[in-house]
Design a protein around this motif. Structure first.
Motif, PDB file in Angstrom:
ATOM      1  N   ASP A 165       0.595  -1.251   0.183  1.00  0.00           N
ATOM      2  CA  ASP A 165       0.023  -0.023   0.031  1.00  0.00           C
ATOM      3  C   ASP A 165       0.625   1.426   0.050  1.00  0.00           C
ATOM      4  O   ASP A 165       0.386   2.251  -0.682  1.00  0.00           O
ATOM      5  CB  ASP A 165      -0.940  -0.143   1.085  1.00  0.00           C
ATOM      6  N   VAL A 168       5.227   1.901  -4.426  1.00  0.00           N
ATOM      7  CA  VAL A 168       5.185   2.522  -5.741  1.00  0.00           C
ATOM      8  C   VAL A 168       4.772   1.201  -6.709  1.00  0.00           C
ATOM      9  O   VAL A 168       4.589   0.129  -6.313  1.00  0.00           O
ATOM     10  CB  VAL A 168       6.475   3.159  -6.295  1.00  0.00           C
ATOM     11  N   LEU A 214      10.061   1.454 -13.845  1.00  0.00           N
ATOM     12  CA  LEU A 214      11.037   2.027 -12.819  1.00  0.00           C
ATOM     13  C   LEU A 214      10.507   2.420 -11.613  1.00  0.00           C
ATOM     14  O   LEU A 214       9.458   2.881 -11.301  1.00  0.00           O
ATOM     15  CB  LEU A 214      11.199   3.433 -13.574  1.00  0.00           C
TER      16      LEU A 214
ATOM     17  N   THR B 129      21.502   5.656  -8.338  1.00  0.00           N
ATOM     18  CA  THR B 129      20.699   6.799  -8.321  1.00  0.00           C
ATOM     19  C   THR B 129      20.946   7.912  -9.443  1.00  0.00           C
ATOM     20  O   THR B 129      20.168   8.551 -10.085  1.00  0.00           O
ATOM     21  CB  THR B 129      20.559   7.353  -7.005  1.00  0.00           C
ATOM     22  N   ASN B 132      19.809   6.764 -12.645  1.00  0.00           N
ATOM     23  CA  ASN B 132      18.210   6.829 -12.879  1.00  0.00           C
ATOM     24  C   ASN B 132      18.009   8.672 -13.268  1.00  0.00           C
ATOM     25  O   ASN B 132      17.328   8.782 -14.137  1.00  0.00           O
ATOM     26  CB  ASN B 132      17.429   6.610 -11.659  1.00  0.00           C
ATOM     27  N   SER B 136      16.635  10.243 -16.685  1.00  0.00           N
ATOM     28  CA  SER B 136      15.408  10.805 -16.528  1.00  0.00           C
ATOM     29  C   SER B 136      15.626  12.251 -17.256  1.00  0.00           C
ATOM     30  O   SER B 136      14.734  12.644 -18.003  1.00  0.00           O
ATOM     31  CB  SER B 136      14.987  11.113 -15.112  1.00  0.00           C
ATOM     32  N   ASP B 198      14.586  10.314  -9.692  1.00  0.00           N
ATOM     33  CA  ASP B 198      14.664   8.944 -10.269  1.00  0.00           C
ATOM     34  C   ASP B 198      13.462   8.139 -10.889  1.00  0.00           C
ATOM     35  O   ASP B 198      13.242   7.060 -10.622  1.00  0.00           O
ATOM     36  CB  ASP B 198      15.491   8.041  -9.397  1.00  0.00           C
ATOM     37  N   THR B 199      12.371   9.048 -11.375  1.00  0.00           N
ATOM     38  CA  THR B 199      11.312   8.776 -11.854  1.00  0.00           C
ATOM     39  C   THR B 199      11.046   8.574 -13.322  1.00  0.00           C
ATOM     40  O   THR B 199       9.971   8.120 -13.681  1.00  0.00           O
ATOM     41  CB  THR B 199      10.356   9.988 -11.326  1.00  0.00           C
ATOM     42  N   GLY B 200      12.123   8.926 -14.058  1.00  0.00           N
ATOM     43  CA  GLY B 200      11.956   8.842 -15.454  1.00  0.00           C
ATOM     44  C   GLY B 200      11.146  10.321 -15.941  1.00  0.00           C
ATOM     45  O   GLY B 200      10.661  11.000 -15.013  1.00  0.00           O
ATOM     46  N   TYR B 204       5.481   8.667 -12.771  1.00  0.00           N
ATOM     47  CA  TYR B 204       4.368   8.156 -12.356  1.00  0.00           C
ATOM     48  C   TYR B 204       4.453   8.162 -10.756  1.00  0.00           C
ATOM     49  O   TYR B 204       5.367   7.734 -10.069  1.00  0.00           O
ATOM     50  CB  TYR B 204       4.184   6.705 -12.641  1.00  0.00           C
ATOM     51  N   PRO B 205       3.221   8.704 -10.043  1.00  0.00           N
ATOM     52  CA  PRO B 205       3.118   8.482  -8.759  1.00  0.00           C
ATOM     53  C   PRO B 205       2.636   7.027  -8.599  1.00  0.00           C
ATOM     54  O   PRO B 205       2.268   6.550  -9.492  1.00  0.00           O
ATOM     55  CB  PRO B 205       1.838   9.628  -8.116  1.00  0.00           C
ATOM     56  N   PRO B 206       2.922   6.630  -7.133  1.00  0.00           N
ATOM     57  CA  PRO B 206       3.513   7.261  -6.049  1.00  0.00           C
ATOM     58  C   PRO B 206       5.038   7.455  -6.042  1.00  0.00           C
ATOM     59  O   PRO B 206       5.339   8.456  -5.061  1.00  0.00           O
ATOM     60  CB  PRO B 206       3.151   6.057  -4.761  1.00  0.00           C
ATOM     61  N   LEU B 207       5.802   6.819  -7.079  1.00  0.00           N
ATOM     62  CA  LEU B 207       7.318   7.070  -6.835  1.00  0.00           C
ATOM     63  C   LEU B 207       7.294   8.585  -7.026  1.00  0.00           C
ATOM     64  O   LEU B 207       8.097   9.118  -6.263  1.00  0.00           O
ATOM     65  CB  LEU B 207       7.641   6.369  -8.179  1.00  0.00           C
ATOM     66  N   GLN B 210       6.865  10.113  -3.531  1.00  0.00           N
ATOM     67  CA  GLN B 210       7.801   9.771  -2.704  1.00  0.00           C
ATOM     68  C   GLN B 210       9.401  10.079  -2.902  1.00  0.00           C
ATOM     69  O   GLN B 210      10.154  10.228  -2.198  1.00  0.00           O
ATOM     70  CB  GLN B 210       7.801   8.142  -2.329  1.00  0.00           C
ATOM     71  N   PRO B 294      -2.342   5.379  -3.448  1.00  0.00           N
ATOM     72  CA  PRO B 294      -2.971   4.692  -2.234  1.00  0.00           C
ATOM     73  C   PRO B 294      -2.468   4.720  -0.810  1.00  0.00           C
ATOM     74  O   PRO B 294      -1.379   4.970  -0.710  1.00  0.00           O
ATOM     75  CB  PRO B 294      -2.975   3.302  -2.992  1.00  0.00           C
ATOM     76  N   PRO B 295      -3.450   4.452   0.348  1.00  0.00           N
ATOM     77  CA  PRO B 295      -4.582   4.249   0.288  1.00  0.00           C
ATOM     78  C   PRO B 295      -5.367   5.759   0.020  1.00  0.00           C
ATOM     79  O   PRO B 295      -4.791   6.717   0.447  1.00  0.00           O
ATOM     80  CB  PRO B 295      -5.043   3.766   1.399  1.00  0.00           C
ATOM     81  N   ALA B 299      -3.518   5.177  -8.388  1.00  0.00           N
ATOM     82  CA  ALA B 299      -2.418   5.268  -9.168  1.00  0.00           C
ATOM     83  C   ALA B 299      -2.420   5.358 -10.627  1.00  0.00           C
ATOM     84  O   ALA B 299      -1.851   6.024 -11.345  1.00  0.00           O
ATOM     85  CB  ALA B 299      -1.252   4.355  -8.703  1.00  0.00           C
TER      86      ALA B 299
END
Lengths: 243, 614
Positions: A165, A168, A214, B129, B132, B136, B198-200, B204-207, B210, B294-295, B299
């Motif tokens: 949860d 990612v 990724l 890291t 990435n 990105s 490091d997300t590209g 995309y979330p959640p990455l 965070q 989430p929660p 996503a």
């Protein structure tokens, strides 16, 4: 006429060359066999289009050059609606062919086992940066990164996939099976495979679960080694593991 | 030195703006709890951008008017006009092109770093890291180049000229849309200092929620760039609708103008979606709101919002590239553009279809299976109008009298490369093969074939083609041919080879990979380094020719479109005498079709009355 001849010749040579290479080796799931055949079919269909374009370009470059540097106009052919229409018809026909097969047939292939009861269900959870597995109803769970995912041959296996949860998005991909689907926090996804052959990570690096979406620092290292073994061997392994 | 004054003032005002924004943020967060870093950055950035804009000249050229004071802009002459807020579309076009050339080379260097890391399967050059972040940054910087070099650069310089206008419809908005691009680049380049992202570029979330603070800088940069695209798209639509020269009917509009119109429709509308998505991620980060994580959040929602922009966005890149390609082919074949009306219709159909194919990026995302079929069919339908573009290119070339100059070589390169790019797209539109190929190097090779092989080659075609008009000087033909030869061959080796590891099990966005794929990757890396070197003759040619090149005639190609019927470079407000359009621009071999007449009685409005009375 010359151009058409070159086109046909180039097409035949390219097709023969392509088909004489075995790019993928044997796929080890029914779904994978379909996907590889679809890939090969798409290449076979693409080759005449590619050779048409390069033949035309090559022919034009050789035949239709201006003499010297003077500005000489070409004959003012503006369009040729008959050609444009037949071009439209041909591209549409090709497009419809691909939509039906391998498009629509592929959708059916991927869903053909949806209503069946699988021989084995594996619940998969992704978290940064490792996978964990639960063999449903068999009392076996795998956590550590160095453990192998052992799967039975000749079986319908259903993977039910999610991500923790607070984690990612990952993607659960088994290159040898040609199948992948994302592991999304808050969502459950799945795919089915019918295994056809045994195999081991040590012999074929594609026998691995690889994260394909990724997910941060150690994304490239988020994988699990796989072995597909005969059913009897699998039963023995899982009985030992459960004990 | 005085030339740099507006830039320095912009930086100072930006610093003051940042201090104000950060102060407000500190005040608010300090009063209600712990002072937080990210709200401070966001508010500081917003004020810094405003300060920057005012400092570089927006205040003098525009802002004063809001308070009833007089404004001034467009200092004439010298190169200092390029270093400040300037509303001349040609200046803005050059500003875009030169800045994006720098971004292109930087992002290209990042690609070299990536290939150095991937030449070997293990981790050697970069930490994971850093890899990435490098990957990105390469992605988003090249996306920015791909969108803005053709739309901001060539469209800006050429579009008003080619439709016979004095400028765009909203010159000040045009300048604004350029001057918010430097903050984009600055934020991207600063992001490694804040932990990188490091997300590209897809983030995309959640990455993305965070990830380190570097990701917030990326979100702000992307959002700012989006605003620039929206304003640019709006401006070009208004320009094409309202600023065409008398007689420039829709049926006489050059194909490049049509392609810019088509791309602008997408730019104006689709970009707003991703802007909302990015804003919501920023809100997740700074206000702890829940949209995608989430929660509570979903996503997949972001993936839909993101691709609802980002798929049409590839057509923002490729449509003007097609336009430039066809324009160049017609003028160098000295033959009317084949099936012109069919191409216009197919552009319209591509725009329409581009909005309803986005979910083909989501076949493996876990979205409802009922969506797979429709999105597969719609995506494959795009091959039909795209095929018409090829019909037009090949039909124009057939039985023509080709003049094989560098712009045409690059345009033919587009035809070749995009054939491969388009055909490999079918493998990714088909659900079954996409399930296997999604997120592998097959996808990377495919989109480099469409965007680099298609669009970037077209940008170089356009660059050589319009170089004499933009700079008033000729480029060196031999160096141009060397550049094309090296780039074409090495590009194709690099990216053809890249399909192979992708097809047999190597996924993308990885710093390390199984050693079994090492051999192919080494080939890709070696060819890629060669490809990097192929740009050296281009850099030398552009710089040297701009400074020392032979003076260009007004119309070195004998082309019939309007931009070639004025001086090189064109005067402020473009035409010495206003054009009256009387036919389409492709009347080669047909003396009855005359594109435009110039009437001396209609001298352009900006010109002062003749000194000697008449």
């Amino acid at each position: 006429m010359t151009a058409a001849f070159i086109w046909i010749l180039l097409t035949i040579i390219s097709e023969v060359l392509f088909l004489s290479f075995d790019i993928f080796g044997d796929a080890v799931t029914e779904q994978g066999v379909f996907i590889d055949e679809a890939f090969v079919l798409l290449v076979v269909l693409a080759i005449p289009i590619f050779t048409f374009v390069i033949t035309t370009l090559g022919y034009v470059l050789v035949k239709f050059r201006a003499k010297g540097d003077e500005l000489e106009d070409s004959a003012p052919v503006r369009t040729h609606d008959k050609w444009a229409r037949s071009w439209l018809v041909w591209t549409t026909v090709l497009c419809l062919v691909v939509i039906v097969h391998p498009g629509y047939t592929g959708l059916l292939e991927l869903r053909k086992t949806n209503a069946e009861e699988p021989d084995l269900t594996v619940n998969v959870t992704g978290r940064r940066w490792q996978w964990s597995y639960e063999y449903e109803g068999r009392g076996v769970q795998l956590f550590a990164m160095d453990e192998m995912l052992i799967l039975p041959n000749d079986s319908l296996i259903r993977f039910i996939i999610t991500s923790e949860d607070q984690d990612v998005i990952h993607s659960f991909w088994i290159p040898a099976f040609r199948m992948k689907i994302d592991a999304v926090p808050g969502l459950t996804t799945y795919f089915d495979v019918n295994t056809l052959e045994i195999g081991h990570f040590n012999d074929d690096v594609n026998f691995r679960v690889q994260c394909a979406e990724l997910c941060g620092t150690d994304h490239s290292l988020m994988f699990t080694r796989i072995a597909v073994v005969e059913r009897a061997e699998f039963e023995q392994w899982i009985a030992e593991k459960a004990a | 030195m005085a030339a740099f004054f507006p830039l320095v003032r912009g930086l100072v005002y930006a610093a003051v703006g940042f201090a104000i924004g950060a102060g407000i943020s500190l005040g608010i967060t300090g009063l209600t709890g712990e002072p937080a870093k990210e709200p401070l950055i966001v508010l500081g950035y917003v004020f810094a951008v405003i300060g920057w804009l005012m400092g570089v000249g927006m205040w003098k050229a525009w802002g004063r008017e809001w308070f009833g004071k007089s404004t001034s802009n467009n200092p004439s002459g010298g190169w200092e006009r390029y270093l400040r807020f300037n509303t001349d579309h040609k200046v803005i076009g050059i500003q875009y092109l030169t800045s994006l050339a720098v971004v292109f080379l930087l992002a290209g260097l990042l690609a070299m770093v990536i290939r150095a890391e991937l030449a070997d399967s293990g981790q050697n050059l970069l930490t994971k890291t850093d890899y990435n972040t490098t990957m990105s940054l390469h992605g988003i910087m090249m996306i920015a180049v791909a969108v803005a070099a053709v739309m901001g650069g060539f469209s800006n310089f050429v579009l008003p000229l080619i439709i016979g206008a004095e400028d765009v419809a909203f010159p000040r908005i045009n300048a604004l849309s350029f001057w918010i691009v430097p903050p984009v680049v600055v934020m991207l380049l600063l992001s490694p200092l804040f932990g990188g992202f490091d997300t590209g570029w897809t983030a995309y979330p959640p990455l993305a929620t965070q990830a380190a603070t570097g990701a917030l800088l990326f979100e702000l940069a992307f959002l700012t760039f989006g605003i620039s695209s929206i304003l640019g798209g709006m401006n070009f639509i208004a320009t094409i609708i309202t600023q065409r020269a008398p007689g420039m009917t829709w049926g006489r509009l050059p194909i490049f103008a049509w392609s810019v119109l088509a791309a602008s429709v997408i730019s104006l509308t689709a970009t707003q979606w991703v802007a909302y998505g990015l804003l919501m991620i920023i809100f997740e980060r700074i206000f702890n709101m829940v949209f995608f994580s989430p929660p509570g959040g979903n996503a997949l929602l972001y993936e839909h919002v993101f691709w609802f922009y980002s798929h049409p966005a590839v057509y923002i890149m490729i449509l003007p590239a097609f336009g430039a390609e066809l324009e160049i082919i017609s003028h160098f074949a000295r033959k009317p553009l084949f099936a012109y009306r069919w191409v216009v219709r197919s552009f319209a159909l591509i725009v329409f279809l581009s909005f309803i194919v986005w979910a083909h990026h989501l076949f493996t995302s876990g979205m409802g299976e009922n969506l797979h079929g429709p999105f597969m069919i719609l995506t494959e339908l795009i091959s039909i109008p795209t095929g018409i573009v090829f019909l037009s290119a090949l039909g124009t070339l057939w039985r023509s009298k080709l003049r094989l100059k560098v712009p045409l070589l690059f345009a033919l390169g587009v035809v070749f490369n995009f054939t491969i790019g388009g055909l490999t797209g079918i493998f990714l539109a088909d659900v079954a093969t996409d399930i296997s190929l999604q997120d592998t190097y097959f996808v990377v090779a495919h989109f480099h074939y469409t965007i680099m092989g298609g669009e970037i080659f077209a940008i170089f075609a356009a660059g050589y083609y319009w170089f004499p008009k933009i700079t008033g000087r000729m480029y060196n033909e031999t160096l141009g041919r060397i550049h094309f030869g090296l780039m074409f061959v090495l590009y194709n080796i690099t990216f053809l080879a890249m399909f192979i590891p992708g097809s047999v099990g190597m996924n993308r966005r990885v710093a390390e990979y199984p050693p079994q794929y090492e051999f192919m990757n080494l080939i890709v890396s070696i060819a890629a380094f060669g490809l990097g070197l192929a740009f050296l003759p281009w850099i030398y040619n552009m710089l040297n020719s701009w400074i020392r090149g032979e003076k260009a005639p007004d119309n070195p190609w004998g082309a019939k479109t309007l931009e070639w019927q004025t001086s090189s470079p064109p005067p402020l407000e473009n035409f010495h005498e206003m054009p009256k359009v009387t036919g389409d621009p492709y009347g080669y071999g047909d003396e009855t079709v005359i594109h435009a007449r110039f009437d001396p009685s209609t001298t352009a409005s900006h010109q002062p009355a003749p000194a000697e009375g008449d």
